[in-house]
Scaffold this motif. Structure first.
Motif, PDB file in Angstrom:
ATOM      1  N   GLU A 101     -16.053  25.995   2.811  1.00  0.00           N
ATOM      2  CA  GLU A 101     -14.723  26.238   1.970  1.00  0.00           C
ATOM      3  C   GLU A 101     -14.112  25.363   1.681  1.00  0.00           C
ATOM      4  N   THR A 102     -13.880  24.102   2.705  1.00  0.00           N
ATOM      5  CA  THR A 102     -13.327  22.845   2.207  1.00  0.00           C
ATOM      6  C   THR A 102     -14.331  22.088   1.159  1.00  0.00           C
ATOM      7  N   LEU A 103     -15.585  22.134   1.559  1.00  0.00           N
ATOM      8  CA  LEU A 103     -16.177  21.550   0.417  1.00  0.00           C
ATOM      9  C   LEU A 103     -15.990  22.005  -1.109  1.00  0.00           C
ATOM     10  N   GLU A 104     -15.860  23.309  -1.172  1.00  0.00           N
ATOM     11  CA  GLU A 104     -15.775  23.861  -2.457  1.00  0.00           C
ATOM     12  C   GLU A 104     -14.492  23.730  -2.898  1.00  0.00           C
ATOM     13  N   ALA A 105     -13.447  23.728  -2.089  1.00  0.00           N
ATOM     14  CA  ALA A 105     -12.271  23.562  -2.524  1.00  0.00           C
ATOM     15  C   ALA A 105     -11.880  22.066  -2.932  1.00  0.00           C
ATOM     16  N   THR A 106     -12.350  21.165  -2.339  1.00  0.00           N
ATOM     17  CA  THR A 106     -12.229  19.723  -2.595  1.00  0.00           C
ATOM     18  C   THR A 106     -13.246  19.544  -3.975  1.00  0.00           C
ATOM     19  N   LEU A 107     -14.177  20.103  -4.123  1.00  0.00           N
ATOM     20  CA  LEU A 107     -14.823  19.977  -5.334  1.00  0.00           C
ATOM     21  C   LEU A 107     -14.160  20.494  -6.665  1.00  0.00           C
TER      22      LEU A 107
ATOM     23  N   ALA B 198       0.814  -1.284  -0.079  1.00  0.00           N
ATOM     24  CA  ALA B 198       0.039  -0.192  -0.066  1.00  0.00           C
ATOM     25  C   ALA B 198       0.869   1.192  -0.022  1.00  0.00           C
ATOM     26  N   VAL B 199       2.132   1.098   0.299  1.00  0.00           N
ATOM     27  CA  VAL B 199       2.885   2.424   0.666  1.00  0.00           C
ATOM     28  C   VAL B 199       3.276   2.861  -0.915  1.00  0.00           C
ATOM     29  N   ALA B 200       2.929   2.138  -1.902  1.00  0.00           N
ATOM     30  CA  ALA B 200       3.147   2.831  -3.197  1.00  0.00           C
ATOM     31  C   ALA B 200       2.300   3.735  -3.778  1.00  0.00           C
ATOM     32  N   GLY B 201       2.854   4.778  -4.427  1.00  0.00           N
ATOM     33  CA  GLY B 201       2.146   5.783  -4.671  1.00  0.00           C
ATOM     34  C   GLY B 201       2.221   7.013  -4.194  1.00  0.00           C
ATOM     35  N   SER B 202       1.504   8.240  -4.594  1.00  0.00           N
ATOM     36  CA  SER B 202       2.133   9.553  -4.158  1.00  0.00           C
ATOM     37  C   SER B 202       0.956  10.686  -4.216  1.00  0.00           C
ATOM     38  N   LEU B 203      -0.234  10.292  -4.441  1.00  0.00           N
ATOM     39  CA  LEU B 203      -1.374  11.453  -4.700  1.00  0.00           C
ATOM     40  C   LEU B 203      -1.625  12.109  -3.703  1.00  0.00           C
ATOM     41  N   ALA B 204      -1.793  11.890  -2.436  1.00  0.00           N
ATOM     42  CA  ALA B 204      -2.549  12.236  -1.548  1.00  0.00           C
ATOM     43  C   ALA B 204      -1.700  12.418   0.014  1.00  0.00           C
ATOM     44  N   GLY B 205      -0.610  12.629   0.227  1.00  0.00           N
ATOM     45  CA  GLY B 205      -0.020  12.541   1.401  1.00  0.00           C
ATOM     46  C   GLY B 205      -0.588  13.820   2.222  1.00  0.00           C
ATOM     47  N   CYS B 206      -0.535  13.864   3.534  1.00  0.00           N
ATOM     48  CA  CYS B 206      -0.995  14.982   4.396  1.00  0.00           C
ATOM     49  C   CYS B 206       0.198  15.957   4.726  1.00  0.00           C
ATOM     50  N   LEU B 207      -0.302  17.028   4.702  1.00  0.00           N
ATOM     51  CA  LEU B 207       0.765  18.322   5.139  1.00  0.00           C
ATOM     52  C   LEU B 207       0.709  18.267   6.647  1.00  0.00           C
ATOM     53  N   SER B 208       1.785  18.572   7.281  1.00  0.00           N
ATOM     54  CA  SER B 208       2.015  18.592   8.720  1.00  0.00           C
ATOM     55  C   SER B 208       1.145  19.561   9.438  1.00  0.00           C
ATOM     56  N   LEU B 209       0.410  19.077  10.450  1.00  0.00           N
ATOM     57  CA  LEU B 209      -0.249  20.198  11.253  1.00  0.00           C
ATOM     58  C   LEU B 209       0.401  21.294  11.962  1.00  0.00           C
ATOM     59  N   ARG B 210       1.525  21.282  11.940  1.00  0.00           N
ATOM     60  CA  ARG B 210       2.386  22.637  12.440  1.00  0.00           C
ATOM     61  C   ARG B 210       2.345  23.441  11.206  1.00  0.00           C
ATOM     62  N   GLY B 211       1.584  24.777  11.442  1.00  0.00           N
ATOM     63  CA  GLY B 211       1.673  25.581  10.367  1.00  0.00           C
ATOM     64  C   GLY B 211       0.359  25.702   9.580  1.00  0.00           C
ATOM     65  N   PRO B 212       0.348  25.782   8.533  1.00  0.00           N
ATOM     66  CA  PRO B 212      -1.014  26.092   7.470  1.00  0.00           C
ATOM     67  C   PRO B 212      -1.793  24.814   7.470  1.00  0.00           C
ATOM     68  N   ALA B 213      -3.009  24.888   7.515  1.00  0.00           N
ATOM     69  CA  ALA B 213      -3.779  23.610   7.201  1.00  0.00           C
ATOM     70  C   ALA B 213      -3.490  22.971   6.104  1.00  0.00           C
ATOM     71  N   ALA B 214      -3.813  21.897   5.931  1.00  0.00           N
ATOM     72  CA  ALA B 214      -3.813  21.025   4.774  1.00  0.00           C
ATOM     73  C   ALA B 214      -4.736  21.351   3.651  1.00  0.00           C
ATOM     74  N   ASP B 215      -4.137  21.498   2.565  1.00  0.00           N
ATOM     75  CA  ASP B 215      -4.868  22.045   1.539  1.00  0.00           C
ATOM     76  C   ASP B 215      -5.659  20.937   0.917  1.00  0.00           C
ATOM     77  N   PRO B 216      -7.179  21.248   0.795  1.00  0.00           N
ATOM     78  CA  PRO B 216      -8.108  20.285   0.380  1.00  0.00           C
ATOM     79  C   PRO B 216      -8.065  19.914  -1.111  1.00  0.00           C
ATOM     80  N   ALA B 217      -7.109  20.667  -1.869  1.00  0.00           N
ATOM     81  CA  ALA B 217      -7.039  20.651  -3.126  1.00  0.00           C
ATOM     82  C   ALA B 217      -6.177  19.557  -3.390  1.00  0.00           C
ATOM     83  N   THR B 218      -5.130  19.122  -2.384  1.00  0.00           N
ATOM     84  CA  THR B 218      -4.067  18.420  -2.410  1.00  0.00           C
ATOM     85  C   THR B 218      -4.061  17.125  -1.565  1.00  0.00           C
ATOM     86  N   ASP B 219      -4.412  17.623  -0.582  1.00  0.00           N
ATOM     87  CA  ASP B 219      -4.707  16.650   0.615  1.00  0.00           C
ATOM     88  C   ASP B 219      -6.059  16.472   1.348  1.00  0.00           C
ATOM     89  N   PRO B 220      -7.124  16.127   0.375  1.00  0.00           N
ATOM     90  CA  PRO B 220      -8.619  16.183   0.916  1.00  0.00           C
ATOM     91  C   PRO B 220      -8.734  15.488   1.984  1.00  0.00           C
TER      92      PRO B 220
END
Length: 443
Positions: free
Chosen positions: A140-146, A31-53
């Motif tokens: 805001e998160t809904l719209e960005a994900t869509l 399962a570790v293969a692939g690289s589409l949607a890893g999460c950003l660190s919670l230190r600092g800006p929130a995860a981007d719903p466009a790349t880390d939904p």
């Protein structure tokens, strides 16, 4: 928002200590293969719903839990609702498109739109669950994900996701049960828990288990035994509030305590999972499956733990130490002056914190195929202790390291015995393994 950072670690150290975990590391290594949607660190800006939904919706869930005034059990149900709905929604459109997919949890994928983008389905499911549970705070998160859901019929995907979520919410409309709990015929008898307690989840239908008692541990040792006396003395010596205690013990106790304003003990493992996605990012479907498996295991760990508490009704260390003259053990002694850092509002055995840790660790190591991640998290995880509202950041060399520290924390708090932590962790591991073996399997 919980604060996390990860430090890369590729240690060649031996895998986690139990043979059971070693066996399950192989289950999800691919399962570790692939690289589409890893999460950003919670230190600092929130995860981007466009790349880390997946991460962003889970971050928002954790933020809501930090404002939640209930106990530990309801958040496990709510985390399962969110992540299972997202998984079934994404998995359904992938299956409908005749691509590699997994067994669903509840939704029939034959009803999913084949031309819908997976992120639209994810957005619909996540928003439906979160707005139902917490209100309309997620536009805001809904719209960005869509917006990120390029190609295909996004409207059909969102509608499918909302349908999946609505059906699951109806299927699991069982957040609380109430009842009168009487642990012992005589409340003053040795070994008996002596406070009012609502068993809450002891009779709630499990998410995956065949019965509440499927992995129920055997119970505490006899009060007159050497094993009981040894663990009684450990908590007596290390769990007393105040006094000359190592600062490290104080910090560990506060960090894992799960006071209001924190993610609560089960969802510490959700935060850890978000952190690990930095190191080994997964494709969207595999990432949401990981969160769904984790959430299922945590929910059933809470249910099984509540069942065990109702079954055994065992006294907490404070009562055991104050009334040690009644336990029939010549190696213990009553001490009315002894006070713990926290008493605990439910029967002592088993520990749900330990069950959550065992379940979470088993799922993460089973899916990711390794446990040697070094990471830290904390920051604004509140401890509920005067002067510590800014929180404590803890560093770990592996998942096993975090698990072991969480078990130690309840000894330092003074509200659990070591035999309880060990038995409960094993129960959690068994639940995690059961989930991996029987749910959301590759088709």
């Amino acid at each position: 928002m919980a604060d996390t950072r990860i430090r890369s670690s590729h240690s060649s150290q031996a895998p986690p200590s139990t043979a059971r975990r070693r066996q399950f590391l192989a289950l999800g290594a691919s399962a570790v293969a692939g690289s589409l949607a890893g999460c950003l660190s919670l230190r600092g800006p929130a995860a981007d719903p466009a790349t880390d939904p997946v991460c962003r919706w889970n971050e928002q869930f954790i933020e809501e839990i930090q404002h939640f005034r209930g106990g530990n059990f309801a958040p496990t149900r709510r985390g399962a609702l969110l992540n299972v709905a997202m998984f079934d929604a994404v998995n359904g459109v992938v299956a409908a498109a005749d691509e590699d997919h997994f067994e669903p949890y509840f939704a029939d994928p034959t009803d999913a739109p084949a031309d819908a983008p997976p992120l639209a389905a994810l957005a619909g499911a996540a928003d439906e669950v979160m707005t139902t549970l917490y209100g309309s705070e997620f536009d805001e998160t809904l719209e960005a994900t869509l917006v990120a859901a390029d190609g295909g019929d996004a409207g059909a995907g969102e509608a499918w996701g909302r349908r999946v979520a609505t059906d699951l919410l109806a299927h699991r409309d069982d957040e609380y049960t109430t009842g009168i709990y009487v642990p012992c015929e005589e409340a003053t008898q040795a070994g008996c828990f002596r406070r009012d307690w609502n068993p809450v989840y002891a009779t709630v239908r499990p998410w995956t288990l065949e019965s509440h008692e499927q992995f129920r541990p055997d119970g505490p040792p006899a009060l007159e035994s050497e094993a009981y006396a040894a663990d009684w003395h450990e908590v007596y010596e290390q769990g007393r509030a105040g006094g000359d205690r190592p600062q490290e013990h104080v910090d560990i106790a506060a960090f894992w305590r799960g006071a209001p304003g924190s993610p609560r003990p089960p969802n510490m493992w959700n935060v850890i999972t978000q952190t690990l996605m930095l190191e080994d990012p997964l494709p969207v479907l595999e990432e949401v499956r990981l969160f769904a498996l984790l959430s299922l295991a945590l929910a059933d760990a809470g249910i099984a733990g509540s069942d065990g508490k109702a079954e055994y009704g065992f006294w907490r260390p404070r009562t055991a130490i104050h009334h040690a003259d009644r336990d029939g053990n010549s190696d213990t002694h009553a001490d009315q002056s002894w006070e713990p850092r926290a008493t605990g509002g439910s029967p002592e055995y088993p520990s749900t914190l330990a069950a959550y840790g065992g379940a979470g660790c088993a799922v993460l190591e089973g899916v990711l195929g390794r446990g040697d991640y070094a990471f830290e998290f904390g920051g604004d995880i509140r401890t509920g202790t005067t002067g510590e509202d800014e929180g404590i950041t803890r560093s770990f060399d592996s998942l096993e390291d975090a698990l072991e520290e969480s078990l130690d924390s309840r000894i330092y708090v003074g509200n659990h015995f070591r035999f309880t932590m060990d038995d409960s962790c094993e129960m959690g591991e068994q639940i995690g393994e059961w989930v991996l073996e029987n749910y959301l399997r590759p088709v």
